[in-house]
Design a protein around this motif. Structure first.
Motif, PDB file in Angstrom:
ATOM      1  N   GLN A  70       0.815  -1.222   0.000  1.00  0.00           N
ATOM      2  CA  GLN A  70       0.000   0.000   0.000  1.00  0.00           C
ATOM      3  C   GLN A  70       0.847   1.270   0.000  1.00  0.00           C
ATOM      4  OE1 GLN A  70      -2.368  -0.671   3.498  1.00  0.00           O
ATOM      5  NE2 GLN A  70      -3.577  -2.298   2.521  1.00  0.00           N
ATOM      6  N   GLU A  71       2.157   1.092  -0.143  1.00  0.00           N
ATOM      7  CA  GLU A  71       3.104   2.212  -0.209  1.00  0.00           C
ATOM      8  C   GLU A  71       3.001   3.117   1.020  1.00  0.00           C
ATOM      9  OE1 GLU A  71       2.538   4.062  -4.041  1.00  0.00           O
ATOM     10  OE2 GLU A  71       2.860   2.158  -5.083  1.00  0.00           O
ATOM     11  N   ALA A  72       2.985   2.506   2.183  1.00  0.00           N
ATOM     12  CA  ALA A  72       2.925   3.254   3.444  1.00  0.00           C
ATOM     13  C   ALA A  72       4.214   4.054   3.641  1.00  0.00           C
ATOM     14  CB  ALA A  72       2.715   2.294   4.609  1.00  0.00           C
ATOM     15  N   TYR A  73       4.152   4.978   4.555  1.00  0.00           N
ATOM     16  CA  TYR A  73       5.289   5.832   4.879  1.00  0.00           C
ATOM     17  C   TYR A  73       6.445   4.975   5.402  1.00  0.00           C
ATOM     18  CZ  TYR A  73       7.749   9.838   6.974  1.00  0.00           C
ATOM     19  OH  TYR A  73       8.673  10.794   7.305  1.00  0.00           O
ATOM     20  N   CYS A  74       7.651   5.243   4.921  1.00  0.00           N
ATOM     21  CA  CYS A  74       8.845   4.438   5.243  1.00  0.00           C
ATOM     22  C   CYS A  74       9.047   4.263   6.749  1.00  0.00           C
ATOM     23  CB  CYS A  74      10.096   5.081   4.639  1.00  0.00           C
ATOM     24  SG  CYS A  74      10.072   5.195   2.850  1.00  0.00           S
ATOM     25  N   ILE A  75       8.926   5.338   7.487  1.00  0.00           N
ATOM     26  CA  ILE A  75       9.172   5.285   8.928  1.00  0.00           C
ATOM     27  C   ILE A  75       8.152   4.384   9.613  1.00  0.00           C
ATOM     28  CG2 ILE A  75       9.269   6.648  11.066  1.00  0.00           C
ATOM     29  CD1 ILE A  75      11.710   6.948   9.152  1.00  0.00           C
ATOM     30  N   ASP A  76       6.908   4.408   9.151  1.00  0.00           N
ATOM     31  CA  ASP A  76       5.889   3.528   9.731  1.00  0.00           C
ATOM     32  C   ASP A  76       6.240   2.057   9.488  1.00  0.00           C
ATOM     33  OD1 ASP A  76       4.529   5.773  10.573  1.00  0.00           O
ATOM     34  OD2 ASP A  76       3.109   5.748   8.886  1.00  0.00           O
ATOM     35  N   ILE A  77       6.726   1.754   8.301  1.00  0.00           N
ATOM     36  CA  ILE A  77       7.143   0.383   7.984  1.00  0.00           C
ATOM     37  C   ILE A  77       8.326  -0.011   8.858  1.00  0.00           C
ATOM     38  CG2 ILE A  77       8.082  -1.135   6.197  1.00  0.00           C
ATOM     39  CD1 ILE A  77       6.535   0.612   4.142  1.00  0.00           C
ATOM     40  N   LEU A  78       9.313   0.864   8.968  1.00  0.00           N
ATOM     41  CA  LEU A  78      10.488   0.581   9.791  1.00  0.00           C
ATOM     42  C   LEU A  78      10.110   0.367  11.256  1.00  0.00           C
ATOM     43  CD1 LEU A  78      13.018   3.063   8.187  1.00  0.00           C
ATOM     44  CD2 LEU A  78      13.066   0.564   8.050  1.00  0.00           C
ATOM     45  N   THR A  79       9.143   1.117  11.743  1.00  0.00           N
ATOM     46  CA  THR A  79       8.669   0.961  13.117  1.00  0.00           C
ATOM     47  C   THR A  79       8.084  -0.437  13.316  1.00  0.00           C
ATOM     48  OG1 THR A  79       8.248   3.318  13.333  1.00  0.00           O
ATOM     49  CG2 THR A  79       7.068   1.867  14.857  1.00  0.00           C
ATOM     50  N   GLN A  80       7.299  -0.899  12.357  1.00  0.00           N
ATOM     51  CA  GLN A  80       6.703  -2.232  12.448  1.00  0.00           C
ATOM     52  C   GLN A  80       7.762  -3.325  12.326  1.00  0.00           C
ATOM     53  OE1 GLN A  80       3.607  -2.896  13.454  1.00  0.00           O
ATOM     54  NE2 GLN A  80       3.612  -0.678  13.764  1.00  0.00           N
ATOM     55  N   ILE A  81       8.758  -3.112  11.478  1.00  0.00           N
ATOM     56  CA  ILE A  81       9.853  -4.080  11.361  1.00  0.00           C
ATOM     57  C   ILE A  81      10.600  -4.180  12.685  1.00  0.00           C
ATOM     58  CG2 ILE A  81      12.100  -4.521  10.276  1.00  0.00           C
ATOM     59  CD1 ILE A  81      10.859  -3.445   7.653  1.00  0.00           C
ATOM     60  N   SER A  82      10.832  -3.042  13.310  1.00  0.00           N
ATOM     61  CA  SER A  82      11.511  -3.025  14.603  1.00  0.00           C
ATOM     62  C   SER A  82      10.700  -3.797  15.647  1.00  0.00           C
ATOM     63  CB  SER A  82      11.735  -1.586  15.060  1.00  0.00           C
ATOM     64  OG  SER A  82      12.330  -1.554  16.331  1.00  0.00           O
ATOM     65  N   ALA A  83       9.392  -3.607  15.657  1.00  0.00           N
ATOM     66  CA  ALA A  83       8.538  -4.315  16.620  1.00  0.00           C
ATOM     67  C   ALA A  83       8.581  -5.822  16.376  1.00  0.00           C
ATOM     68  CB  ALA A  83       7.105  -3.802  16.516  1.00  0.00           C
ATOM     69  N   ALA A  84       8.532  -6.248  15.118  1.00  0.00           N
ATOM     70  CA  ALA A  84       8.587  -7.675  14.801  1.00  0.00           C
ATOM     71  C   ALA A  84       9.944  -8.257  15.181  1.00  0.00           C
ATOM     72  CB  ALA A  84       8.305  -7.901  13.314  1.00  0.00           C
TER      73      ALA A  84
END
Length: 113
Positions: A51-65
């Protein structure tokens, strides 16, 4: 197919050591629940990228995982040290050295990741 437990009894202390059953079995359901949650997080990250979300939001979720996986890894390492390594150390000999080396290697991999 599960391994048939192999119980070793130290005749000097009459302490039984199960050398084939994983030490984490008492918390297996907890680990499975946590891993399913991580699996859902990763699917959510994939959707965010789609969905082409904002990069920082994706990175935040990667960090949580990543943190969630690290928590599972540390729990499994703790179980391994308390069950497998401690049991082998009690019995001594080459098996003990192998278990300590195996645990040390696992710790090194976790630190590098």
């Amino acid at each position: 197919m599960s391994a048939t437990p192999h119980i070793t009894v130290d005749s000097a202390t009459a302490i039984e050591t199960d050398t084939t059953t994983p030490g984490y079995l008492t918390r297996q359901a907890d680990y499975q629940r946590r891993l399913r949650r991580v699996e859902g997080q990763v699917r959510g990250i994939t959707r965010m990228v789609d969905q082409e979300a904002y990069c920082i939001d994706i990175l935040t979720q990667i960090s949580a995982a990543t943190k969630a996986l690290e928590a599972v890894a540390l729990g499994l390492l703790d179980e391994h040290l308390r069950h497998c390594v401690a049991g082998a150390a009690h019995l001594g000999g080459p098996a003990a050295e192998a278990k300590v080396s195996e645990a040390s290697d696992a710790i090194a991999r976790l630190v590098r990741s």
